[in-house]
Design a protein around this motif. Sequence first.
Motif, PDB file in Angstrom:
ATOM      1  N   ARG A  84      86.846  35.536  -3.773  1.00  0.00           N
ATOM      2  CA  ARG A  84      87.819  36.632  -3.725  1.00  0.00           C
ATOM      3  C   ARG A  84      87.096  37.965  -3.663  1.00  0.00           C
ATOM      4  O   ARG A  84      86.129  38.203  -4.392  1.00  0.00           O
ATOM      5  N   ILE A  85      87.589  38.858  -2.808  1.00  0.00           N
ATOM      6  CA  ILE A  85      87.079  40.224  -2.714  1.00  0.00           C
ATOM      7  C   ILE A  85      88.188  41.156  -3.180  1.00  0.00           C
ATOM      8  O   ILE A  85      89.299  41.104  -2.666  1.00  0.00           O
ATOM      9  N   THR A  86      87.889  41.983  -4.173  1.00  0.00           N
ATOM     10  CA  THR A  86      88.838  42.980  -4.645  1.00  0.00           C
ATOM     11  C   THR A  86      88.191  44.352  -4.530  1.00  0.00           C
ATOM     12  O   THR A  86      87.159  44.606  -5.154  1.00  0.00           O
ATOM     13  N   LEU A  87      88.788  45.204  -3.719  1.00  0.00           N
ATOM     14  CA  LEU A  87      88.294  46.570  -3.560  1.00  0.00           C
ATOM     15  C   LEU A  87      89.249  47.506  -4.286  1.00  0.00           C
ATOM     16  O   LEU A  87      90.464  47.402  -4.139  1.00  0.00           O
ATOM     17  N   SER A  88      88.681  48.393  -5.079  1.00  0.00           N
ATOM     18  CA  SER A  88      89.478  49.334  -5.855  1.00  0.00           C
ATOM     19  C   SER A  88      89.025  50.746  -5.545  1.00  0.00           C
ATOM     20  O   SER A  88      87.838  51.055  -5.649  1.00  0.00           O
ATOM     21  N   CYS A  89      89.955  51.586  -5.166  1.00  0.00           N
ATOM     22  CA  CYS A  89      89.659  52.977  -4.828  1.00  0.00           C
ATOM     23  C   CYS A  89      90.085  53.847  -6.008  1.00  0.00           C
ATOM     24  O   CYS A  89      91.261  53.864  -6.376  1.00  0.00           O
ATOM     25  N   PRO A 121      96.407  67.232  -6.876  1.00  0.00           N
ATOM     26  CA  PRO A 121      97.283  66.183  -7.380  1.00  0.00           C
ATOM     27  C   PRO A 121      96.760  64.791  -7.038  1.00  0.00           C
ATOM     28  O   PRO A 121      95.977  64.639  -6.092  1.00  0.00           O
ATOM     29  N   PRO A 122      97.197  63.774  -7.786  1.00  0.00           N
ATOM     30  CA  PRO A 122      96.709  62.420  -7.544  1.00  0.00           C
ATOM     31  C   PRO A 122      97.146  61.910  -6.171  1.00  0.00           C
ATOM     32  O   PRO A 122      98.156  62.351  -5.631  1.00  0.00           O
ATOM     33  N   PRO A 123      96.371  60.978  -5.626  1.00  0.00           N
ATOM     34  CA  PRO A 123      96.739  60.409  -4.329  1.00  0.00           C
ATOM     35  C   PRO A 123      98.087  59.699  -4.384  1.00  0.00           C
ATOM     36  O   PRO A 123      98.430  59.086  -5.391  1.00  0.00           O
ATOM     37  N   ARG A 124      98.829  59.823  -3.305  1.00  0.00           N
ATOM     38  CA  ARG A 124     100.093  59.086  -3.211  1.00  0.00           C
ATOM     39  C   ARG A 124      99.905  57.798  -2.437  1.00  0.00           C
ATOM     40  O   ARG A 124     100.746  56.917  -2.473  1.00  0.00           O
ATOM     41  N   LYS A 125      98.777  57.713  -1.707  1.00  0.00           N
ATOM     42  CA  LYS A 125      98.446  56.483  -0.994  1.00  0.00           C
ATOM     43  C   LYS A 125      96.962  56.472  -0.654  1.00  0.00           C
ATOM     44  O   LYS A 125      96.284  57.494  -0.760  1.00  0.00           O
ATOM     45  N   TYR A 126      96.484  55.295  -0.269  1.00  0.00           N
ATOM     46  CA  TYR A 126      95.093  55.084   0.100  1.00  0.00           C
ATOM     47  C   TYR A 126      95.069  54.291   1.399  1.00  0.00           C
ATOM     48  O   TYR A 126      95.847  53.362   1.574  1.00  0.00           O
ATOM     49  N   GLN A 127      94.162  54.646   2.291  1.00  0.00           N
ATOM     50  CA  GLN A 127      94.002  53.877   3.523  1.00  0.00           C
ATOM     51  C   GLN A 127      92.670  53.145   3.469  1.00  0.00           C
ATOM     52  O   GLN A 127      91.644  53.734   3.109  1.00  0.00           O
ATOM     53  N   THR A 150      98.584  51.470  -4.448  1.00  0.00           N
ATOM     54  CA  THR A 150      97.941  51.198  -5.733  1.00  0.00           C
ATOM     55  C   THR A 150      96.442  51.476  -5.708  1.00  0.00           C
ATOM     56  O   THR A 150      95.806  51.488  -6.754  1.00  0.00           O
ATOM     57  N   GLY A 151      95.863  51.634  -4.522  1.00  0.00           N
ATOM     58  CA  GLY A 151      94.422  51.826  -4.414  1.00  0.00           C
ATOM     59  C   GLY A 151      93.646  50.523  -4.431  1.00  0.00           C
ATOM     60  O   GLY A 151      92.434  50.520  -4.597  1.00  0.00           O
ATOM     61  N   LEU A 198      85.912  51.008   3.819  1.00  0.00           N
ATOM     62  CA  LEU A 198      86.072  52.427   3.520  1.00  0.00           C
ATOM     63  C   LEU A 198      87.453  52.656   2.922  1.00  0.00           C
ATOM     64  O   LEU A 198      88.438  52.067   3.390  1.00  0.00           O
ATOM     65  N   CYS A 199      87.510  53.496   1.902  1.00  0.00           N
ATOM     66  CA  CYS A 199      88.778  53.875   1.279  1.00  0.00           C
ATOM     67  C   CYS A 199      88.955  55.381   1.423  1.00  0.00           C
ATOM     68  O   CYS A 199      88.039  56.146   1.108  1.00  0.00           O
ATOM     69  N   VAL A 200      90.131  55.797   1.888  1.00  0.00           N
ATOM     70  CA  VAL A 200      90.440  57.222   2.048  1.00  0.00           C
ATOM     71  C   VAL A 200      91.674  57.544   1.213  1.00  0.00           C
ATOM     72  O   VAL A 200      92.777  57.086   1.532  1.00  0.00           O
ATOM     73  N   PRO A 201      91.514  58.323   0.125  1.00  0.00           N
ATOM     74  CA  PRO A 201      92.678  58.717  -0.676  1.00  0.00           C
ATOM     75  C   PRO A 201      93.429  59.860   0.019  1.00  0.00           C
ATOM     76  O   PRO A 201      92.810  60.735   0.622  1.00  0.00           O
ATOM     77  N   ILE A 202      94.762  59.843  -0.093  1.00  0.00           N
ATOM     78  CA  ILE A 202      95.589  60.868   0.549  1.00  0.00           C
ATOM     79  C   ILE A 202      96.595  61.396  -0.468  1.00  0.00           C
ATOM     80  O   ILE A 202      97.330  60.625  -1.086  1.00  0.00           O
ATOM     81  N   ASN A 203      96.612  62.723  -0.639  1.00  0.00           N
ATOM     82  CA  ASN A 203      97.612  63.340  -1.509  1.00  0.00           C
ATOM     83  C   ASN A 203      98.350  64.424  -0.713  1.00  0.00           C
ATOM     84  O   ASN A 203      98.183  64.509   0.507  1.00  0.00           O
ATOM     85  N   SER A 204      99.147  65.232  -1.379  1.00  0.00           N
ATOM     86  CA  SER A 204      99.961  66.235  -0.694  1.00  0.00           C
ATOM     87  C   SER A 204      99.120  67.327  -0.030  1.00  0.00           C
ATOM     88  O   SER A 204      99.619  68.053   0.828  1.00  0.00           O
ATOM     89  N   LEU A 205      97.848  67.448  -0.402  1.00  0.00           N
ATOM     90  CA  LEU A 205      96.963  68.451   0.196  1.00  0.00           C
ATOM     91  C   LEU A 205      96.179  67.910   1.390  1.00  0.00           C
ATOM     92  O   LEU A 205      95.507  68.655   2.071  1.00  0.00           O
ATOM     93  N   GLY A 206      96.234  66.590   1.594  1.00  0.00           N
ATOM     94  CA  GLY A 206      95.518  65.983   2.717  1.00  0.00           C
ATOM     95  C   GLY A 206      94.656  64.817   2.273  1.00  0.00           C
ATOM     96  O   GLY A 206      94.913  64.191   1.252  1.00  0.00           O
TER      97      GLY A 206
END
Length: 85
Positions: A9-14, A20-26, A39-40, A56-64
Amino acid sequence: NAVVRGNGRITLSCVTDANPPPRKYQFYHDGVYLRTSFTGMYVIQKARHYDAGRYLCVPINSLGTGSNSSVNVYVSGEYHSELLR
């Protein structure tokens, strides 16, 4: 870098301390978009040789988009397919 055995099993956590905190992660694999997570977390239940590569993990919040982070994943060992009887 991370090493996982075939069928493991591979579990990646961002994780980020953005405000402000991220609302999503890509998540991306070798530059190819995989999915958006709220959930990240990104999980591969049974790793195969083609799951190896750079994630690669990219966090996204209201600022970008925030600073992204990556990890190289190596998959070693044998890969057994499950047989249905």
